[in-house]
Design a protein around this motif. Structure first.
Motif, PDB file in Angstrom:
ATOM      1  N   PRO A 118      15.712  -8.033 -50.948  1.00  0.00           N
ATOM      2  CA  PRO A 118      16.529  -9.001 -50.514  1.00  0.00           C
ATOM      3  C   PRO A 118      15.779 -10.247 -50.236  1.00  0.00           C
ATOM      4  O   PRO A 118      14.396 -10.050 -49.935  1.00  0.00           O
ATOM      5  CB  PRO A 118      17.091  -8.306 -49.230  1.00  0.00           C
ATOM      6  CG  PRO A 118      16.780  -7.065 -49.344  1.00  0.00           C
ATOM      7  CD  PRO A 118      15.620  -6.620 -50.345  1.00  0.00           C
ATOM      8  N   ARG A 119      16.198 -11.261 -50.169  1.00  0.00           N
ATOM      9  CA  ARG A 119      15.659 -12.770 -49.966  1.00  0.00           C
ATOM     10  C   ARG A 119      14.840 -12.700 -48.517  1.00  0.00           C
ATOM     11  O   ARG A 119      13.642 -13.321 -48.369  1.00  0.00           O
ATOM     12  CB  ARG A 119      16.666 -13.803 -50.041  1.00  0.00           C
ATOM     13  CG  ARG A 119      15.885 -15.173 -49.760  1.00  0.00           C
ATOM     14  CD  ARG A 119      17.084 -16.348 -50.095  1.00  0.00           C
ATOM     15  NE  ARG A 119      16.112 -17.612 -49.756  1.00  0.00           N
ATOM     16  CZ  ARG A 119      16.434 -18.544 -49.665  1.00  0.00           C
ATOM     17  NH1 ARG A 119      17.925 -18.779 -49.870  1.00  0.00           N
ATOM     18  NH2 ARG A 119      15.999 -19.762 -49.544  1.00  0.00           N
ATOM     19  N   SER A 120      15.516 -12.214 -47.576  1.00  0.00           N
ATOM     20  CA  SER A 120      14.892 -12.126 -46.029  1.00  0.00           C
ATOM     21  C   SER A 120      13.573 -11.253 -46.394  1.00  0.00           C
ATOM     22  O   SER A 120      12.507 -11.569 -45.609  1.00  0.00           O
ATOM     23  CB  SER A 120      15.841 -11.653 -45.124  1.00  0.00           C
ATOM     24  OG  SER A 120      16.142 -10.414 -45.601  1.00  0.00           O
ATOM     25  N   ASP A 121      13.473 -10.227 -46.954  1.00  0.00           N
ATOM     26  CA  ASP A 121      12.369  -9.489 -47.092  1.00  0.00           C
ATOM     27  C   ASP A 121      11.317 -10.049 -47.882  1.00  0.00           C
ATOM     28  O   ASP A 121      10.217 -10.076 -47.515  1.00  0.00           O
ATOM     29  CB  ASP A 121      12.665  -8.086 -47.753  1.00  0.00           C
ATOM     30  CG  ASP A 121      13.396  -7.051 -46.862  1.00  0.00           C
ATOM     31  OD1 ASP A 121      13.550  -7.478 -45.789  1.00  0.00           O
ATOM     32  OD2 ASP A 121      13.912  -6.195 -47.310  1.00  0.00           O
ATOM     33  N   ARG A 122      11.541 -10.681 -49.146  1.00  0.00           N
ATOM     34  CA  ARG A 122      10.503 -11.543 -49.780  1.00  0.00           C
ATOM     35  C   ARG A 122      10.058 -12.639 -48.928  1.00  0.00           C
ATOM     36  O   ARG A 122       8.903 -12.960 -48.872  1.00  0.00           O
ATOM     37  CB  ARG A 122      11.116 -12.113 -50.942  1.00  0.00           C
ATOM     38  CG  ARG A 122      11.160 -11.118 -51.960  1.00  0.00           C
ATOM     39  CD  ARG A 122      11.721 -11.835 -53.608  1.00  0.00           C
ATOM     40  NE  ARG A 122      12.699 -12.868 -53.297  1.00  0.00           N
ATOM     41  CZ  ARG A 122      13.894 -12.821 -53.499  1.00  0.00           C
ATOM     42  NH1 ARG A 122      14.451 -11.775 -53.744  1.00  0.00           N
ATOM     43  NH2 ARG A 122      14.731 -14.087 -53.477  1.00  0.00           N
ATOM     44  N   SER A 123      11.030 -13.274 -48.000  1.00  0.00           N
ATOM     45  CA  SER A 123      10.542 -14.263 -47.205  1.00  0.00           C
ATOM     46  C   SER A 123       9.470 -13.950 -46.131  1.00  0.00           C
ATOM     47  O   SER A 123       8.432 -14.532 -45.810  1.00  0.00           O
ATOM     48  CB  SER A 123      11.666 -15.135 -46.357  1.00  0.00           C
ATOM     49  OG  SER A 123      11.343 -16.249 -45.790  1.00  0.00           O
ATOM     50  N   LEU A 124       9.672 -12.800 -45.501  1.00  0.00           N
ATOM     51  CA  LEU A 124       8.734 -11.930 -44.478  1.00  0.00           C
ATOM     52  C   LEU A 124       7.299 -11.769 -45.197  1.00  0.00           C
ATOM     53  O   LEU A 124       6.364 -11.802 -44.537  1.00  0.00           O
ATOM     54  CB  LEU A 124       9.466 -10.996 -43.841  1.00  0.00           C
ATOM     55  CG  LEU A 124      10.678 -11.224 -42.838  1.00  0.00           C
ATOM     56  CD1 LEU A 124      11.210  -9.959 -42.352  1.00  0.00           C
ATOM     57  CD2 LEU A 124      10.134 -12.246 -41.606  1.00  0.00           C
ATOM     58  N   ILE A 125       7.356 -11.193 -46.288  1.00  0.00           N
ATOM     59  CA  ILE A 125       6.322 -10.921 -46.919  1.00  0.00           C
ATOM     60  C   ILE A 125       5.289 -12.148 -47.323  1.00  0.00           C
ATOM     61  O   ILE A 125       4.229 -12.103 -47.042  1.00  0.00           O
ATOM     62  CB  ILE A 125       6.615 -10.034 -48.194  1.00  0.00           C
ATOM     63  CG1 ILE A 125       7.173  -8.730 -47.811  1.00  0.00           C
ATOM     64  CG2 ILE A 125       5.267  -9.777 -49.084  1.00  0.00           C
ATOM     65  CD1 ILE A 125       7.603  -7.735 -48.936  1.00  0.00           C
ATOM     66  N   ALA A 126       6.202 -13.073 -47.862  1.00  0.00           N
ATOM     67  CA  ALA A 126       5.329 -14.338 -48.300  1.00  0.00           C
ATOM     68  C   ALA A 126       4.830 -15.177 -47.035  1.00  0.00           C
ATOM     69  O   ALA A 126       3.577 -15.524 -46.926  1.00  0.00           O
ATOM     70  CB  ALA A 126       6.512 -15.255 -48.935  1.00  0.00           C
ATOM     71  N   GLN A 127       5.618 -15.113 -46.138  1.00  0.00           N
ATOM     72  CA  GLN A 127       5.165 -15.724 -44.686  1.00  0.00           C
ATOM     73  C   GLN A 127       3.888 -14.984 -43.981  1.00  0.00           C
ATOM     74  O   GLN A 127       2.932 -15.870 -43.446  1.00  0.00           O
ATOM     75  CB  GLN A 127       6.297 -15.820 -43.555  1.00  0.00           C
ATOM     76  CG  GLN A 127       7.525 -16.874 -43.872  1.00  0.00           C
ATOM     77  CD  GLN A 127       8.478 -16.754 -42.805  1.00  0.00           C
ATOM     78  OE1 GLN A 127       8.286 -16.540 -41.644  1.00  0.00           O
ATOM     79  NE2 GLN A 127       9.533 -16.871 -43.057  1.00  0.00           N
ATOM     80  N   LEU A 128       3.798 -13.721 -44.124  1.00  0.00           N
ATOM     81  CA  LEU A 128       2.891 -12.794 -43.766  1.00  0.00           C
ATOM     82  C   LEU A 128       1.474 -13.000 -44.623  1.00  0.00           C
ATOM     83  O   LEU A 128       0.462 -13.465 -44.136  1.00  0.00           O
ATOM     84  CB  LEU A 128       3.255 -11.473 -43.601  1.00  0.00           C
ATOM     85  CG  LEU A 128       2.064 -10.387 -43.401  1.00  0.00           C
ATOM     86  CD1 LEU A 128       1.741 -10.789 -41.878  1.00  0.00           C
ATOM     87  CD2 LEU A 128       2.650  -8.909 -43.435  1.00  0.00           C
ATOM     88  N   ARG A 129       1.877 -13.199 -45.828  1.00  0.00           N
ATOM     89  CA  ARG A 129       0.584 -13.275 -46.481  1.00  0.00           C
ATOM     90  C   ARG A 129       0.094 -14.928 -46.435  1.00  0.00           C
ATOM     91  O   ARG A 129      -1.109 -15.102 -46.905  1.00  0.00           O
ATOM     92  CB  ARG A 129       1.117 -13.237 -48.041  1.00  0.00           C
ATOM     93  CG  ARG A 129       1.314 -11.474 -48.528  1.00  0.00           C
ATOM     94  CD  ARG A 129       1.850 -11.550 -49.848  1.00  0.00           C
ATOM     95  NE  ARG A 129       0.579 -11.781 -50.814  1.00  0.00           N
ATOM     96  CZ  ARG A 129      -0.427 -11.109 -51.130  1.00  0.00           C
ATOM     97  NH1 ARG A 129      -0.618  -9.776 -50.708  1.00  0.00           N
ATOM     98  NH2 ARG A 129      -1.374 -11.538 -52.082  1.00  0.00           N
ATOM     99  N   PHE A 130       0.769 -15.718 -46.456  1.00  0.00           N
ATOM    100  CA  PHE A 130       0.424 -17.188 -46.390  1.00  0.00           C
ATOM    101  C   PHE A 130      -0.112 -17.578 -44.952  1.00  0.00           C
ATOM    102  O   PHE A 130      -0.523 -18.778 -44.561  1.00  0.00           O
ATOM    103  CB  PHE A 130       1.456 -18.078 -46.618  1.00  0.00           C
ATOM    104  CG  PHE A 130       1.850 -17.943 -48.254  1.00  0.00           C
ATOM    105  CD1 PHE A 130       0.789 -17.363 -49.202  1.00  0.00           C
ATOM    106  CD2 PHE A 130       3.292 -18.132 -48.492  1.00  0.00           C
ATOM    107  CE1 PHE A 130       1.589 -17.162 -50.565  1.00  0.00           C
ATOM    108  CE2 PHE A 130       3.558 -17.848 -49.789  1.00  0.00           C
ATOM    109  CZ  PHE A 130       2.772 -17.175 -50.758  1.00  0.00           C
ATOM    110  N   GLY A 131       0.167 -16.687 -44.007  1.00  0.00           N
ATOM    111  CA  GLY A 131      -0.405 -16.928 -42.548  1.00  0.00           C
ATOM    112  C   GLY A 131       0.625 -18.250 -41.753  1.00  0.00           C
ATOM    113  O   GLY A 131       0.196 -18.526 -40.787  1.00  0.00           O
TER     114      GLY A 131
END
Length: 151
Positions: A118-131
Motif C-alpha cells: 500500500p502507498r502508506s507502507d511504501r511511504s513509511l519505508i522510504a521516509q525511514l530509509r531517507f532519514g
C-alpha cells in the motif's frame, strides 16, 4: 531516492536527447533544411552545437564531435556510469546519510520498490530509509536544542 528507485536524472535524459538529435541530424539528407541550418550552427561554433561539443568533452568523446560521427551505445553506458558516480559522491558527502550508506552500497532498485505494498507502507519505508521519518529521536534533537538555548 534515485538510488532506491534506480531512476535517472532529468539532466541525463536531456543529454541523451541531445545525442539522439545529433544522430538524426548526422544521418539526415544533405539537402534538407534542418541539415543546412545544422551545418551553419556547426561552422559558427555557438548555440546548440557548442552544447554538444561541451557534452562530448565531458564524456571524453571529442573525436565524435569533430569527425561528425553518429553516437553509439557506449555513450549511454558512459552517461549512466557518470550518474552513478555522482549519486555515490552525493550520498558520501551528506553526513545525515551515514546509516543509509551502511545498507546501500550500489545504485539499483530496491525490493520494497518492486513489491506491491500500500502507498502508506511504501511511504513509511522510504521516509525511514531517507532519514526524514518524524521519529522522536529526530524531533527531540530540535526541541532539546530549543529548550537549552532559552535557558
Amino acid at each position: 531516492m534515485y538510488g532506491d528507485t534506480a531512476w535517472s536524472t532529468s539532466s541525463m535524459y536531456r543529454k541523451l536527447d541531445v545525442l539522439r538529435l545529433w544522430n538524426r541530424l548526422i544521418n539526415m539528407d544533405e539537402n534538407r533544411l534542418p541539415k543546412i541550418v545544422f551545418y551553419i550552427d556547426y561552422d559558427n561554433h555557438h548555440g546548440w552545437c557548442a552544447d554538444v561539443k561541451s557534452l562530448c568533452a565531458e564524456l571524453n568523446i571529442g573525436d565524435f564531435y569533430g569527425d561528425m560521427h553518429p553516437d553509439n551505445l557506449e555513450t549511454k553506458k558512459k552517461l549512466c556510469y557518470i550518474e552513478q558516480e555522482k549519486w555515490l559522491n552525493d550520498i558520501n558527502a551528506q553526513d545525515k546519510l551515514r546509516t543509509y550508506r551502511t545498507f546501500k552500497h550500489s545504485f539499483g532498485r530496491e525490493l520494497y520498490v518492486k513489491c506491491y505494498l500500500p502507498r502508506s507502507d511504501r511511504s513509511l519505508i522510504a521516509q525511514l530509509r531517507f532519514g526524514i521519518l518524524p521519529l522522536e529521536i529526530e524531533r527531540g534533537r530540535f526541541t532539546k536544542a530549543c529548550i537549552s538555548s532559552t535557558k
